[in-house]
Design a protein around this motif. Structure first.
Motif, mmCIF file in Angstrom:
data_model
loop_
_atom_site.group_PDB
_atom_site.id
_atom_site.type_symbol
_atom_site.label_atom_id
_atom_site.label_comp_id
_atom_site.label_asym_id
_atom_site.label_seq_id
_atom_site.Cartn_x
_atom_site.Cartn_y
_atom_site.Cartn_z
ATOM 1 N N ALA A 73 0.834 -1.201 0.000
ATOM 2 C CA ALA A 73 0.000 0.000 0.000
ATOM 3 C C ALA A 73 0.872 1.256 0.000
ATOM 4 N N ASP A 74 0.298 2.379 -0.433
ATOM 5 C CA ASP A 74 1.009 3.658 -0.401
ATOM 6 C C ASP A 74 1.223 4.148 1.024
ATOM 7 N N ILE A 75 0.285 3.832 1.921
ATOM 8 C CA ILE A 75 0.366 4.305 3.301
ATOM 9 C C ILE A 75 0.968 3.214 4.184
ATOM 10 N N THR A 76 1.920 3.609 4.994
ATOM 11 C CA THR A 76 2.502 2.720 5.992
ATOM 12 C C THR A 76 2.337 3.375 7.347
ATOM 13 N N MET A 77 1.894 2.589 8.305
ATOM 14 C CA MET A 77 1.723 3.079 9.668
ATOM 15 C C MET A 77 2.644 2.333 10.604
ATOM 16 N N TYR A 78 3.362 3.077 11.419
ATOM 17 C CA TYR A 78 4.190 2.506 12.483
ATOM 18 C C TYR A 78 3.322 2.483 13.737
ATOM 19 N N ASN A 79 3.162 1.305 14.300
ATOM 20 C CA ASN A 79 2.147 1.051 15.314
ATOM 21 C C ASN A 79 2.736 0.309 16.517
ATOM 22 N N LEU A 80 2.203 0.615 17.687
ATOM 23 C CA LEU A 80 2.518 -0.135 18.902
ATOM 24 C C LEU A 80 1.205 -0.713 19.415
ATOM 25 N N PRO A 81 1.086 -2.034 19.498
ATOM 26 C CA PRO A 81 -0.153 -2.622 19.998
ATOM 27 C C PRO A 81 -0.498 -2.075 21.386
ATOM 28 N N GLY A 82 -1.761 -1.734 21.561
ATOM 29 C CA GLY A 82 -2.234 -1.208 22.829
ATOM 30 C C GLY A 82 -2.109 0.298 22.965
ATOM 31 N N LYS A 100 -6.459 5.276 17.376
ATOM 32 C CA LYS A 100 -7.216 6.392 16.800
ATOM 33 C C LYS A 100 -6.908 6.535 15.310
ATOM 34 N N VAL A 101 -5.640 6.438 14.956
ATOM 35 C CA VAL A 101 -5.242 6.563 13.549
ATOM 36 C C VAL A 101 -5.714 5.352 12.752
ATOM 37 N N ARG A 102 -5.551 4.167 13.304
ATOM 38 C CA ARG A 102 -6.010 2.963 12.594
ATOM 39 C C ARG A 102 -7.514 3.015 12.365
ATOM 40 N N SER A 103 -8.248 3.512 13.337
ATOM 41 C CA SER A 103 -9.692 3.640 13.193
ATOM 42 C C SER A 103 -10.045 4.570 12.031
ATOM 43 N N LYS A 104 -9.350 5.676 11.921
ATOM 44 C CA LYS A 104 -9.609 6.619 10.826
ATOM 45 C C LYS A 104 -9.246 5.991 9.481
ATOM 46 N N ASP A 154 -3.471 13.483 16.107
ATOM 47 C CA ASP A 154 -4.445 14.477 15.636
ATOM 48 C C ASP A 154 -4.054 15.023 14.272
ATOM 49 N N ASP A 155 -2.774 15.271 14.060
ATOM 50 C CA ASP A 155 -2.300 15.763 12.762
ATOM 51 C C ASP A 155 -2.514 14.722 11.671
ATOM 52 N N ILE A 156 -2.264 13.464 12.007
ATOM 53 C CA ILE A 156 -2.451 12.389 11.031
ATOM 54 C C ILE A 156 -3.924 12.262 10.661
ATOM 55 N N VAL A 157 -4.794 12.266 11.659
ATOM 56 C CA VAL A 157 -6.234 12.146 11.397
ATOM 57 C C VAL A 157 -6.712 13.318 10.538
ATOM 58 N N ASP A 158 -6.280 14.537 10.868
ATOM 59 C CA ASP A 158 -6.654 15.708 10.056
ATOM 60 C C ASP A 158 -6.175 15.553 8.622
#
Length: 81
Positions: A2-11, A17-21, A70-74
């Motif tokens: 995918a074009d978008i990559t997210m760096y994530n920490l479980p929990g 919040k970002v994954r939900s968006k 918040d910046d990512i969601v916006d």
């Protein structure tokens, strides 16, 4: 890939919040799980200059290492909604 990559920490509530968006917008994205220890987060640090998460990259729009949930969601709402 995918074009978008997210760096994530479980929990992490900010990551959730970002994954939900991303999911709400129906976007395809890759997830890279980061270690709990900030000292071991070399990959996300190389991308964003810091070890906090969430962080996203968006190759389609030349976004590298955007942090702060918040910046990512916006950004996602403005770009993909």
């Amino acid at each position: 890939m995918a074009d978008i990559t997210m760096y994530n920490l479980p929990g992490c509530p900010y990551c959730a919040k970002v994954r939900s968006k991303l999911d709400d917008l129906g976007l395809e994205y890759d997830v890279i799980e980061v270690p709990r220890s900030h000292d071991e987060r070399t990959e996300v640090e190389a991308v964003s200059g810091q070890t906090g998460v969430p962080v996203i990259t968006d190759e389609a729009n030349d976004i590298v290492g955007m942090n702060e949930s918040d910046d990512i969601v916006d950004y996602l709402e403005e770009t993909y909604a």
